[in-house]
Structures are given as structure tokens and as C-alpha cells.
Write a protein that holds these residues in place. Structure first.
Motif, short mmCIF file in Angstrom:
data_model
loop_
_atom_site.label_atom_id
_atom_site.label_comp_id
_atom_site.label_asym_id
_atom_site.label_seq_id
_atom_site.Cartn_x
_atom_site.Cartn_y
_atom_site.Cartn_z
N ASP A 194 -12.47 -3.91 -9.00
CA ASP A 194 -12.63 -2.53 -9.47
C ASP A 194 -11.32 -2.04 -10.09
N PRO A 195 -11.33 -1.63 -11.36
CA PRO A 195 -10.09 -1.17 -12.01
C PRO A 195 -9.45 0.04 -11.32
N ALA A 196 -10.25 0.91 -10.71
CA ALA A 196 -9.70 2.07 -10.00
C ALA A 196 -8.86 1.63 -8.81
N LEU A 197 -9.28 0.56 -8.15
CA LEU A 197 -8.52 0.06 -7.01
C LEU A 197 -7.26 -0.67 -7.46
N ALA A 198 -7.31 -1.26 -8.63
CA ALA A 198 -6.14 -1.98 -9.15
C ALA A 198 -4.99 -1.03 -9.47
N THR A 199 -5.31 0.21 -9.86
CA THR A 199 -4.26 1.16 -10.22
C THR A 199 -3.88 2.10 -9.07
N MET A 200 -4.65 2.08 -7.99
CA MET A 200 -4.34 2.93 -6.84
C MET A 200 -3.04 2.48 -6.20
N LYS A 201 -2.17 3.44 -5.92
CA LYS A 201 -0.92 3.14 -5.22
C LYS A 201 -1.24 3.11 -3.72
N ILE A 202 -0.73 2.10 -3.05
CA ILE A 202 -0.98 1.95 -1.61
C ILE A 202 0.38 1.87 -0.91
N VAL A 203 0.57 2.77 0.05
CA VAL A 203 1.84 2.86 0.76
C VAL A 203 1.62 2.44 2.21
N ALA A 204 2.41 1.47 2.66
CA ALA A 204 2.37 1.03 4.05
C ALA A 204 3.01 2.09 4.93
N VAL A 205 2.40 2.36 6.07
CA VAL A 205 2.94 3.29 7.06
C VAL A 205 3.09 2.50 8.35
N SER A 206 4.33 2.49 8.88
CA SER A 206 4.60 1.66 10.05
C SER A 206 5.74 2.22 10.87
N GLY A 207 5.74 1.91 12.13
CA GLY A 207 6.86 2.26 12.99
C GLY A 207 8.04 1.31 12.81
N TYR A 208 7.83 0.25 12.08
CA TYR A 208 8.88 -0.73 11.81
C TYR A 208 9.38 -0.52 10.39
N GLY A 209 10.69 -0.37 10.22
CA GLY A 209 11.22 -0.02 8.91
C GLY A 209 12.45 -0.79 8.48
N SER A 210 12.65 -1.99 9.00
CA SER A 210 13.81 -2.78 8.58
C SER A 210 13.61 -3.23 7.13
#
Length: 118
Positions: A63-79
Motif C-alpha cells: 500500500d503506497p500510503a503505508l510506504a510513506t507513513m512515518k513510523i517512530v519507535a517508542v521504547s524505554g531503551y534509548g542507547s
């Protein structure tokens, strides 16, 4: 945490964003397919599927809409290594918990679409 997620969703709605909340991996995939968001905040430790599995499934979708969607990881680990793993897995950025609304606004500004003709 469902209470924190609900609070964040309300704050985002107050400042004018359309928000869809999912609480597990399969719900996140369904939400991405039906909501067609510009940006997804995706916790790495969700029930049902990890965030890594979800981002893999979304990036593999044609799906082209999913290809352009920005996805940000959210985690308690940040090294640096945690951030590098997220980027290598297909995430566009990484937020380390806990984070404040100001940090979230900066992230939203970073990925905000510039209107055509500007």
C-alpha cells in the motif's frame, strides 16, 4: 500503558491532530491499514506482536500510503545501539520513554508535511 496512551491522544487532539489508538500489534496493523496516518508512534513492547514485527509487516505491505507513513519507535531503551536497531528495522525515528509533550511536538514538527506550493 493505556492511561498514558489515552492522555497523549487527548493532548494531540486538543492541538488539532486526528488520532487513532491501538493497544496491541494486530490492532496497530489494522489501524494503519484503515486510518492511513501520516505518522505512527509504535511501542516496541506491545502485546500480540513486538513493534519490530509490526513495522516489518507495514514496511512489507504494498500500500503506497503505508510506504510513506512515518513510523517512530517508542521504547524505554534509548542507547545509541537501541536507536540504530530501530532505524535498521524500518523505523524513521526513535523516542525514549518517558518523554514529554514538548518532545513529541518537536517530533511532529520534524515530520509535518509541507503544503505543496510553499
Amino acid at each position: 500503558n493505556e492511561d498514558q496512551t489515552a492522555s497523549m491522544a487527548v493532548l494531540l487532539q486538543i492541538v488539532g491532530h486526528n488520532v487513532k489508538v491501538a493497544h496491541c500489534g494486530p490492532e496497530a496493523i489494522e489501524a494503519a491499514n484503515s486510518f492511513k496516518a501520516d505518522l505512527m508512534l509504535l511501542d516496541l513492547a506491545m502485546p500480540g506482536m513486538t513493534g519490530f514485527a509490526v513495522v516489518g509487516a507495514l514496511r512489507a505491505d504494498s500500500d503506497p500510503a503505508l510506504a510513506t507513513m512515518k513510523i517512530v519507535a517508542v521504547s524505554g531503551y534509548g542507547s545509541a545501539q537501541d536507536r540504530a536497531m530501530a532505524l535498521a528495522a524500518g523505523f524513521d525515528d526513535h523516542l525514549t520513554k518517558p518523554f514529554g509533550f514538548t518532545e513529541l511536538e518537536l517530533l511532529l514538527d520534524k515530520f509535518q508535511k509541507v503544503p505543496k506550493g510553499s
